[in-house]
Scaffold this active site. Sequence first.
Site, short mmCIF file in Angstrom:
data_model
loop_
_atom_site.label_atom_id
_atom_site.label_comp_id
_atom_site.label_asym_id
_atom_site.label_seq_id
_atom_site.Cartn_x
_atom_site.Cartn_y
_atom_site.Cartn_z
N GLY A 1 43.20 58.92 48.27
CA GLY A 1 41.60 59.30 48.44
C GLY A 1 41.34 58.85 47.13
O GLY A 1 40.14 60.05 46.43
N GLN B 1 56.00 49.34 40.13
CA GLN B 1 55.74 48.83 41.36
C GLN B 1 56.49 47.50 41.63
O GLN B 1 56.18 47.41 42.80
CB GLN B 1 53.98 48.51 40.96
N ALA C 1 68.41 37.66 55.19
CA ALA C 1 68.24 36.42 56.68
C ALA C 1 68.03 34.21 56.31
O ALA C 1 68.79 33.86 58.10
CB ALA C 1 66.98 36.61 56.33
N GLY D 1 55.97 33.41 44.83
CA GLY D 1 53.98 33.41 45.05
C GLY D 1 53.87 32.38 44.34
O GLY D 1 53.86 31.80 44.78
N ASP E 1 51.60 40.78 45.40
CA ASP E 1 50.50 41.13 44.97
C ASP E 1 49.97 40.70 46.47
O ASP E 1 48.25 40.53 46.65
CB ASP E 1 49.75 39.59 43.81
N LYS F 1 33.08 69.25 42.22
CA LYS F 1 34.47 68.25 42.10
C LYS F 1 34.58 68.18 40.79
O LYS F 1 34.63 66.88 39.98
CB LYS F 1 34.09 67.18 42.72
#
Length: 325
Positions: free
Chosen positions: A188, A258, A22, A104, A130, A216
């Site tokens: 979850g 990640q 861009a 960053g 982050d 659980k």
Amino acid sequence: MKKIAVFTSGGDAPGMNACIRAVVRGALYHGVEVYGIRRGYSGMIEGGDTIFRMGSRDVSNIIQRGGTVLKSARSKAFMTVEGRKQAYENLVGAGIEGLVAIGGNGTFTGAEIFFNEYKIPTVGAPGTIDNDLYGTDYTIGYDTAVNTALDAIDKIRDTADSHDRVFFIEVMGRDSGYIAIQSGIAGGAEAVMVPESLTPVSEVVKVLKSGFAKKKNSSIVIVAEGEKEGRATEVAEKIQKQIGIDIDIRVTTLGHVQRGGAPTAYDRILASRLGLGAVEGLLRGQKNVMVGVVNNRLIYTPFHESITKEKPISDDMLRMVHILS
Ligand code: F6P
């Protein structure tokens, strides 16, 4: 302004390529020559071929690619007076009149110092998984990183459930719990531990115990890398000691997985808006600022504010983890 340069710096983030595209096409559209600088501030100091002219075709077929075609680095030399002087001389030598910095916190810290010393107009585009910069709701790469983490959490839940285990999953975020909170809510998770708010180990022990009492048998705890109680392994050890019942624990650190992968549609669009916004801001006289999107509008925030002001995680997100687990 007739000649600008673009570079990526610090930890790479999915969507940086869409942003470079861009910037290059935005500059060419406005009749401005555009140069790429390889390896961020390191390349600026190196000079020579690392500062090279870019055309429209140089950014073909990259909108969908993770990483950065300009490469990235964390430059120690740029933190020195001599390093920045060399960088300035190389930019002047190449006739560069303005800069677009994609990165960053560290990138904008460097950009602010450099601007104060040499006054080359610079606009930053927030590129970091982050999401820890003030002045933008989202940073480029964050949405993709959350989805990558979520995919892993979903997979881990399958095996956690089969074996009745408690998993501690560490996600990235040096000083920030954004990836942890969003991937935790979407996955979850039974508990999420983030540096922005203290969740003592004793609290997580309570949550896990009440889960066991409700039959659980497996649980997921997301731990942000910057969590104050420690890294995921340390947290897991503390919990094993405190819980007083026999539980089968495993720890998974997601790490640099990640940072890679094809950017999501959201990141590609955000990166495109911010890249064009950075160029057009520069041409309108913006300097020493970061472009961001807040409430769906482009805004420009001084570098100093973007790196020093806090961007807190909303309380309702933190409450929600507890209520819904
Ligand atoms: O700033 C992005 C980030 O991925 C952080 O979440 C993490 O702490 C850091 O970079 C890791 O940096 P490096 O790739 O240099 O190990």
